[in-house]
Design an enzyme around this catalytic site. Structure first.
Site, mmCIF file in Angstrom:
data_model
loop_
_atom_site.group_PDB
_atom_site.id
_atom_site.type_symbol
_atom_site.label_atom_id
_atom_site.label_comp_id
_atom_site.label_asym_id
_atom_site.label_seq_id
_atom_site.Cartn_x
_atom_site.Cartn_y
_atom_site.Cartn_z
ATOM 1 C CD GLU A 98 -2.920 -0.755 2.519
ATOM 2 O OE1 GLU A 98 -3.104 0.383 3.009
ATOM 3 O OE2 GLU A 98 -3.438 -1.781 2.991
ATOM 4 C CG ASN A 99 3.247 4.722 -1.716
ATOM 5 O OD1 ASN A 99 3.691 5.022 -2.826
ATOM 6 N ND2 ASN A 99 3.375 5.511 -0.682
#
Ligand code: P53
EC number: 3.2.1.86
Length: 491
Positions: A377-378
């Protein structure tokens, strides 16, 4: 020889979680989950947890973006972007609607068969989280979630059912999403979403958190063992929220405070990667007189069930400082001990945007764990404007992702960190976990839905969609122009 390009086979994709996209909360035999009893909130406002589903309340996850019915259209769009992997989760309460049944719900399994088949049809590798903030609600009301040791059994039964069913379709797994979010144990949202726990008045929330987290790392280690016995090729990872905690100054006591903060946030991955508790934490339990149920058999299982890789989310960095009244800077309480970093700008939701922190994170974990890392996730939550011609000019999202990919490439190509893949949050617009908003958008694909549930649910490609398509097509070599600036990508 220094490498200048990312390895072939690097996994490019995007991430979502079942409860944030699927909707259909009571379809196909699905039971209620913790996500189904949380209301919608606003910016910097906490979601309320209601006592069951109340007819007078609005629950944004009940319909979410209707991925349950629209997944063929959505996966087709992800394929058009060039995704080689797609991270989602399995809603535990589709498979075990109450959580404590002995046999899984066939309709739930059949849905994920169809979904994974749809991905594989386009050569998209599913990356699947077992538990992403969506425990069956019945386990909360009857057993107190992960307060109780029984929940380990319910979780491993669920893990065995899906590992068995999808053993030829899914290779990459993650056990508990952001298991370390509950370091912030004073925040009702994190203990509830991570562990299905609501703290009673007079209880020591910190001790409750450590007990639940212990059961979860044990459950994770058992799932790893079960998974490898079903398919030895499975790659089963842990997942932590990696917000590094910097010292606010060069005062030694601030530096030590930051070290303690890092220990507090990352003992979860220490245990899941190394198979044992760090020494400071065992001493800490004694000093605080936490009387935890940790058995010899648990410790043996932790050793036997270490993970194959470490997945993590990266959104922001934190900073901390020692406080004057503290005698020894021994403890860290996230609700009180974080300070604003004046060198780092904030998003509209107050998240401190720090691309270089991603390179720091990758090096920190590489030095400590010596395992492949997966950025699962980012991203940045932002208000998007849908134009009359159905375009969305989300240059801020492109800039955020681009700046982070630059740092990922530096970590990989300059520092030699082994990164398996990159799945930004989120593939498509989702219901925000912490606020329940749709308007805190993360996706490459815009979904016409508003915070109050109105909207056509139509999908539109944002500018970032086309940008990311190019990034993937060039295996990260072409990252495009920064708004008003030169292309300064390193390779
Ligand atoms: P939302 C806190 C800190 C960092 C990541 O978050 C977090 C959280 C919990 O809110 O959650 C992860 O939607 C999580 C996703 C979530 C995403 O980050 O609160 O794994 O489910 O949607 C973004 O803005």
């Amino acid at each position: 020889m220094t490498k200048t390009t990312l390895p072939a086979g690097f996994l490019w994709g995007g991430a979502v979680a079942a409860h944030q996209v699927e909707g259909a909360y009571n379809v196909g035999g699905k039971g209620l989950s913790v996500a189904d009893v949380m209301t919608a909130a606003g910016n910097r406002e906490e979601r309320r947890i209601t006592d069951g589903v109340q007819p007078s309340e609005f629950y944004p996850n009940h319909e979410a973006v209707d991925f349950y019915h629209r997944y063929p259209e959505d996966i087709k769009l992800l394929a058009e972007m060039g995704f080689t992997c797609f991270r989602t989760s399995i809603a535990w309460s589709r498979i075990f609607p109450q959580g404590d049944e002995l046999e899984p719900n066939e309709e739930g399994l059949a849905f994920y068969d169809r979904l994974f088949d749809e991905c594989l049809k386009y050569g998209i590798e599913p990356v699947v989280t077992l538990s992403h903030f969506e425990m069956p609600y019945h386990l909360v009301t009857k057993y107190g979630g992960f307060r109780g040791r029984q929940t380990i059994t319910f979780f491993t039964r669920f893990a065995r059912a899906v590992f068995t069913r999808f053993q030829d379709k899914v290779k990459y797994w993650l056990t508990f999403n952001e298991i370390n979010n509950q370091t912030n144990y004073d925040r009702a949202f994190t203990l509830f979403t991570n562990s299905g726990i609501q703290v009673h008045a007079g209880e020591n929330a910190e001790a409750v958190m450590y007990q639940a987290a212990h059961y979860e790392v044990v459950a994770s280690s058992l799932a790893v063992q079960i998974g490898h016995s079903i398919n030895p090729d499975f790659q089963i990872g842990a997942m932590v929220a990696f917000s590094p905690v910097y010292p606010a100054s060069d005062q030694p006591r601030d530096v030590f405070k930051a070290q303690r903060a890092m220990q507090s946030r990352f003992w979860f991955s220490d245990v899941q990667v190394e198979g044992q508790y760090p020494t400071w934490l065992t001493r800490y339990f004694q000093a605080k007189h936490f009387d935890l149920d940790i058995t010899k058999a648990d410790l043996a299982n932790l050793k036997r069930g270490t993970v194959d890789y470490l997945g993590f989310s990266y959104y922001m960095s934190f900073a901390t400082q020692a406080t004057d009244h503290e005698d020894n800077q021994f403890s860290y309480n996230e609700a009180h001990d974080l300070v604003t970093n004046r060198f780092v700008p904030q998003s509209e939701w107050g998240w401190q945007v720090d691309p270089q922190g991603l390179r720091y994170a990758l090096n920190w974990m590489n030095d400590r764990y010596h395992l492949p890392l997966f950025i699962v996730e980012n991203g940045i939550g932002a208000i998007d404007q849908l134009e009359a011609d159905h375009t969305v000019h989300d240059q801020y999202r492109i800039d955020y992702l681009r700046d982070h990919i630059v740092q990922m490439k530096l970590a990989m190509l300059e520092d030699g960190v082994d990164v398996m893949g990159y799945t930004p949050w989120s593939a498509i617009d989702i219901v925000s976990a912490s606020t329940g908003q749709l308007s805190k958008r993360y996706g490459f694909i815009y979904v016409d839905r508003n915070d109050d549930g109105s909207g056509s649910l139509a999908r539109y490609r944002k500018d970032s969609f086309y940008w990311y398509q190019r990034v993937i097509a060039t295996n990260g070599a072409e990252l495009g122009q920064k708004a008003g600036g030169a292309d300064d990508s390193p390779a």
